[in-house]
Scaffold this motif. Structure first.
Motif, mmCIF file in Angstrom:
data_model
loop_
_atom_site.group_PDB
_atom_site.id
_atom_site.type_symbol
_atom_site.label_atom_id
_atom_site.label_comp_id
_atom_site.label_asym_id
_atom_site.label_seq_id
_atom_site.Cartn_x
_atom_site.Cartn_y
_atom_site.Cartn_z
ATOM 1 N N LEU A 61 8.354 1.171 9.061
ATOM 2 C CA LEU A 61 8.392 0.064 10.012
ATOM 3 C C LEU A 61 7.121 -0.772 9.931
ATOM 4 O O LEU A 61 7.131 -1.966 10.245
ATOM 5 C CB LEU A 61 8.573 0.631 11.428
ATOM 6 N N ARG A 62 6.039 -0.150 9.469
ATOM 7 C CA ARG A 62 4.755 -0.842 9.371
ATOM 8 C C ARG A 62 4.412 -1.203 7.928
ATOM 9 O O ARG A 62 3.253 -1.490 7.620
ATOM 10 C CB ARG A 62 3.669 0.034 9.993
ATOM 11 N N GLY A 63 5.406 -1.146 7.039
ATOM 12 C CA GLY A 63 5.228 -1.595 5.671
ATOM 13 C C GLY A 63 4.424 -0.675 4.798
ATOM 14 O O GLY A 63 3.736 -1.148 3.881
ATOM 15 N N VAL A 64 4.496 0.629 5.031
ATOM 16 C CA VAL A 64 3.717 1.584 4.258
ATOM 17 C C VAL A 64 4.653 2.361 3.344
ATOM 18 O O VAL A 64 5.683 2.877 3.780
ATOM 19 C CB VAL A 64 2.961 2.562 5.188
ATOM 20 N N GLU A 65 4.293 2.418 2.045
ATOM 21 C CA GLU A 65 5.054 3.192 1.082
ATOM 22 C C GLU A 65 4.486 4.602 1.023
ATOM 23 O O GLU A 65 3.268 4.788 1.011
ATOM 24 C CB GLU A 65 4.980 2.544 -0.289
ATOM 25 N N GLU A 76 -3.472 8.205 -4.061
ATOM 26 C CA GLU A 76 -3.593 7.202 -3.015
ATOM 27 C C GLU A 76 -4.295 7.765 -1.776
ATOM 28 O O GLU A 76 -4.739 8.894 -1.736
ATOM 29 C CB GLU A 76 -2.198 6.697 -2.657
ATOM 30 N N VAL A 77 -4.318 6.954 -0.738
ATOM 31 C CA VAL A 77 -4.947 7.346 0.514
ATOM 32 C C VAL A 77 -4.181 8.522 1.121
ATOM 33 O O VAL A 77 -2.969 8.466 1.273
ATOM 34 C CB VAL A 77 -4.944 6.160 1.494
ATOM 35 N N PRO A 78 -4.832 9.645 1.442
ATOM 36 C CA PRO A 78 -4.102 10.798 1.967
ATOM 37 C C PRO A 78 -3.955 10.757 3.494
ATOM 38 O O PRO A 78 -4.824 10.303 4.222
ATOM 39 C CB PRO A 78 -4.960 11.984 1.537
ATOM 40 N N LEU A 79 -2.800 11.254 3.940
ATOM 41 C CA LEU A 79 -2.530 11.462 5.358
ATOM 42 C C LEU A 79 -2.138 12.920 5.524
ATOM 43 O O LEU A 79 -1.105 13.362 5.029
ATOM 44 C CB LEU A 79 -1.386 10.559 5.841
ATOM 45 N N MET A 124 0.847 -1.198 0.000
ATOM 46 C CA MET A 124 0.000 0.000 0.000
ATOM 47 C C MET A 124 0.875 1.238 0.000
ATOM 48 O O MET A 124 1.889 1.299 0.698
ATOM 49 C CB MET A 124 -0.899 0.021 1.254
ATOM 50 N N ARG A 125 0.486 2.222 -0.787
ATOM 51 C CA ARG A 125 1.181 3.495 -0.820
ATOM 52 C C ARG A 125 0.211 4.588 -0.410
ATOM 53 O O ARG A 125 -0.948 4.589 -0.832
ATOM 54 C CB ARG A 125 1.727 3.784 -2.214
ATOM 55 N N ILE A 126 0.669 5.539 0.392
ATOM 56 C CA ILE A 126 -0.191 6.629 0.837
ATOM 57 C C ILE A 126 0.439 7.945 0.424
ATOM 58 O O ILE A 126 1.626 8.029 0.128
ATOM 59 C CB ILE A 126 -0.415 6.608 2.370
ATOM 60 N N ASP A 127 -0.376 8.983 0.378
ATOM 61 C CA ASP A 127 0.098 10.343 0.116
ATOM 62 C C ASP A 127 0.117 11.105 1.435
ATOM 63 O O ASP A 127 -0.908 11.179 2.129
ATOM 64 C CB ASP A 127 -0.843 11.068 -0.853
ATOM 65 N N GLY A 142 9.373 3.221 0.701
ATOM 66 C CA GLY A 142 9.436 2.435 1.927
ATOM 67 C C GLY A 142 10.402 2.889 2.955
ATOM 68 O O GLY A 142 10.286 2.521 4.104
ATOM 69 N N HIS A 143 11.408 3.672 2.603
ATOM 70 C CA HIS A 143 12.394 4.165 3.558
ATOM 71 C C HIS A 143 13.201 3.047 4.182
ATOM 72 O O HIS A 143 13.947 3.247 5.109
ATOM 73 C CB HIS A 143 11.688 4.986 4.658
ATOM 74 N N GLY A 144 13.068 1.839 3.661
ATOM 75 C CA GLY A 144 13.753 0.735 4.286
ATOM 76 C C GLY A 144 15.139 0.458 3.767
ATOM 77 O O GLY A 144 16.032 0.106 4.523
#
Length: 795
Positions: free
Chosen positions: A31-35, A109-112, A1-4, A51-53
């Motif tokens: 850390l929670r698998g969010v792109e 994508e889903v916005p934050l 999942m990718r979010i904005d 992902g910052h991973g």
């Protein structure tokens, strides 16, 4: 999942810890698998982050391999790679030449919606710029999460905010005050909570948050006698005040507190401009200019002690005591420098919430100073999460500490002493609270990601650290009259009698004036003198949270008059001081603070103080009336007899005990009831005079002019005469003199008008004489010859 991630704009400045907090957010989501894809305030893609991973080398190889135009991924900015990047510091995301900003494609994508970098209060233009993205996501059936929302009850854009809150599946408010505003706007919202955005600033557990503990004073090396150990680190993170106090009032207080800390710890000072704007940097420079010459300071980016690269011995090789004093704006810190300095601090003096978070995370002793009510609420919430309650000192309390200390310098000296003495207890409390804070923060981000993935909004699961009761006791004493009390005291310092009726001013503005006061130890008595009770009750209900139980309402169906309304209000609340208000004149936020400080000054013998309306010059002028000078320090009986209207309308604060001598307001009078009481007051007591635009009392003047002395002598003898013979004769004589003066002025005006008429007649006659003379000249022998010559030449 990718979010904005829609970054909420926090102003035009680049704050010192913007990038550090952004990396914390990316780390929590990765850390929670969010792109994550970052979006700038205009809705454009700032930089997608996969992902910052991966490590730095992996991220660089991915960026190179996916550089085709069709690829969605773009180069990861250095600020999102982590502290191990080798390139130079990146510009702020969403701006600068190194960041691409293509238009964001529709149906994203889903916005934050998240607020990073500072403690901004949401404003309507910024809020409306977010509503379009939120509406698009809601229309596509995607959840929306709002995080870090800060709300000011006085400036909240209600309609736009209500729409945003209703559309969001989970809302994280900045503090308890913002949460109360959100619940009032959307009382049925199931997922309004206080978020944990501050946890983004916490250091990683695998890295030490600070160096090992040191003594408060420098010691001596065993192998190098006479050489000092590393000095105690004192960090001052300050910003230009946004409340009622000017930078000129705030800067000396902060400088005095730093001087007190240095005196007790022999530490080195590092100054940070925590707002990132030119005004904040100018303010930090102003604080630095007030420090003593032997106090050393430097900008973020200097060595760890903030001494601009000095040797281990702070005095070794020094010839100029001010040689290492630097301009905080001359050396711009890289994005992580400010956070690094704060994470290694021993003491943090600050006016902003984010710096307090970094100091607490470093287990430093934090001395927060709140210039306004919002910053007080904000930093109170920050400290409470760590189990440190009532630890924020209002700037107002330090300026006029009242019975806590003699003056500002004595208050900050006591504060610094207690902070140093209780350092061990504070650090122990912070160490115990650290796991609880991290656990609560982890739960919050778990809930955020769960909602973004389509889960149900969770219930409140916040776990706060238990109160420890450590800190500086002087701060709790200072806060008593400058913070809204949880339980109103039985006897307040000031009783504010607000008279509302069919002839009164605007009650809504009067209520807001009282609520905006920096001095909070008051009891409001609202006397409804024949007004609209329903409208008045609605105004009080809208401000119920801000009033916090400090109001008493008296409804009267029939008008009683100003004098009777004042007497009813005085009997309804017990207090030491009394002031009347009717909404006809606005109050400066420092009116009560300045007036109370004047009456509590042990060098002042007045029993009342008058605060003029801003810009007012009294008397208003008229026959036989001389204007009172603006620099006058007292209101006299002579002034009132001469027609000074200063006490009719503006604030007149006085001791309640004078009613035992003077009696009540005269209920048989109407509009003159207040003026008559002032006359009786000045026959026996004295009243100071403060300007409305600068109500805080200044230092007593060193001397007085001959004119002031002459006025004081005349007023003293007048009061002595009225005490023996009554005030009737002076009132009669003043009225008679005023009538005679008025008649004389009218006669002079009539004479002046007659003189103007005569001058007009003379001017008209002069013009007529000139015309006659011109005609005679033209009809004479010479004129005849001229006409004859012109006719011959023409023929």
């Amino acid at each position: 999942m990718r979010i904005d991630v829609l970054r909420s704009p926090a102003g035009t400045g680049h704050r010192p810890w913007d990038e550090h907090e952004l990396r914390g957010l990316l780390g929590e989501l990765a850390l929670r698998g969010v792109e994550v894809e970052l979006v700038d305030p205009a809705g454009r893609v700032a930089a997608p982050v996969p992902g910052h991973g991966p490590s730095e080398s992996q991220a660089e190889s991915q960026a190179e391999s996916q550089a085709e135009p069709q690829s969605e991924s773009r180069s990861v900015p250095q600020s999102a790679r982590g502290p191990g990047s080798r390139s130079g510091s990146a510009p702020a995301l969403g701006s600068g030449p190194g960041v691409e900003s293509p238009e964001r494609p529709p149906g994203a994508e889903v916005p934050l919606l998240v607020s990073l970098g500072a403690d901004p209060v949401v404003e309507e233009p910024h809020l409306r710029s977010r509503l379009e993205q939120v509406r698009s996501a809601v229309g596509a059936g995607r959840p929306v999460v709002v995080s870090g929302l800060a709300l000011d009850p006085a400036t909240v854009p209600a309609e736009a905010l209500r729409e945003l809150l209703s559309a969001a599946s989970l809302v994280g408010l900045r503090d308890e005050s913002s949460l109360a505003v959100a619940r009032r706007l959307c009382p049925g919202h199931p997922a309004l909570r206080v978020g944990w955005e501050d946890a983004l600033l916490l250091p990683q557990l695998e890295a030490p948050s600070r160096r090992p503990a040191q003594e408060d004073r420098p010691g001596v090396h065993a192998d190098r006698p006479g050489v000092h150990e590393e000095r105690v680190r004192i960090v001052a993170a300050v910003g230009a005040p946004a409340g009622p106090f000017s930078p000129g009032e705030a800067a000396p207080v902060l400088a005095a507190a730093l001087d007190a800390l240095v005196h007790r710890t022999e530490g080195a000072v590092t100054l940070l401009a925590c707002g990132g704007t030119p005004a904040d940097e100018e303010f930090a420079a102003g604080v630095a200019a007030l420090l003593r010459e032997d106090v050393r300071w430097g900008p973020a980016g200097t060595d760890e002690a903030g001494t601009n690269g000095s040797s281990a011995d702070p005095d070794e090789g020094r010839t100029d005591p001010g040689a290492d004093r630097a301009d905080p704006g001359a050396d711009r810190a890289d994005p992580d420098a400010a956070g690094s300095v704060l994470r290694r601090a021993d003491y943090v003096l600050t006016t902003c919430g984010r710096a307090a978070v970094l100091g607490l995370a470093a287990h430093a002793v934090v001395l927060p100073v709140a210039p306004d009510k919002y910053s007080l609420t904000r930093m109170d919430d920050v400290l409470s999460r760590w189990g440190l309650h009532d630890g924020v000192a209002p700037l107002a309390a330090l300026l006029t500490p009242g019975d806590v200390a003699w003056d500002t310098r004595a208050a900050v000296q006591q504060w610094a002493t207690e902070a140093v003495e209780h350092r061990g207890a504070v650090r122990s409390a912070l160490a115990d609270a650290d796991p609880v804070v991290r656990e609560s923060a982890a739960r919050w981000w778990d809930d955020v990601v769960g909602v973004l993935r389509g889960g149900r909004p969770p219930g409140v699961r916040e776990v706060a650290a238990a109160p420890r009761g450590v800190g500086a006791p002087v701060v709790r004493s200072l806060r008593r009259r400058y913070t809204v009390p949880g339980v109103p005291p039985e006897r307040s310092t000031v009783a504010v009698v607000l008279r509302c009726g069919h002839r009164s001013g605007r009650p809504a503005r009067a209520l807001d004036d009282v609520l905006a006061q920096t001095f909070t130890d008051w009891r409001l008595v609202v006397v409804d003198d024949g007004g609209d009770p329903v409208a008045l009750d609605d105004l009080l209900v809208q401000r119920r949270d801000e009033l916090a139980g400090r109001v008493t309402v008296l409804h009267h169906r029939r008008p009683m008059g100003p004098g009777a309304a004042a007497n009813r209000g005085l009997r309804a609340a017990d207090s030491e001081l009394v002031v009347l208000h009717d909404g006809s004149d606005g109050w400066h936020p420092l009116v009560l603070q300045g007036a109370v400080a004047r009456l509590e000054n042990p060098l002042v013998a007045d029993d009342g103080v008058v605060v003029r309306a801003p810009g007012e010059r009294a008397p208003t002028g008229g026959p036989g009336q001389e204007r009172v000078r603006a620099d006058r320090q007292a209101l006299t009986l002579t002034d009132v007899l001469d027609g000074d209207l200063t006490t009719v309308g503006p604030t007149f604060l006085y001791r309640r005990a004078v009613h035992g001598v003077l009696g009540d307001y005269d209920e048989t009078l109407d509009a003159a009831a207040d003026w008559e009481f002032v006359l009786r007051f000045l026959e026996t007591f004295t009243a100071g005079l403060l300007p409305g635009d600068a109500p805080l009392p200044a230092e007593p003047a060193g001397g007085s002019s001959a004119g002031s002395d002459e006025l004081a002598v005349r007023d003293r003898h007048l009061r002595q005469w009225t005490a023996e013979n009554g005030i009737g004769l002076p009132l009669y004589l003043r009225r008679a003199v005023a009538e005679e003066a008025g008649g004389l002025h009218r006669r002079l005006d009539a004479a002046e008008g007659l003189a103007h008429d005569l001058l007009d007649v003379v001017r008209a006659q002069s013009l007529q004489i000139e015309r006659l003379e011109r005609t005679v000249r033209e009809k004479g022998f010479v004129a005849f010859c001229r006409r004859l010559w012109r006719s011959l030449r023409g023929g």
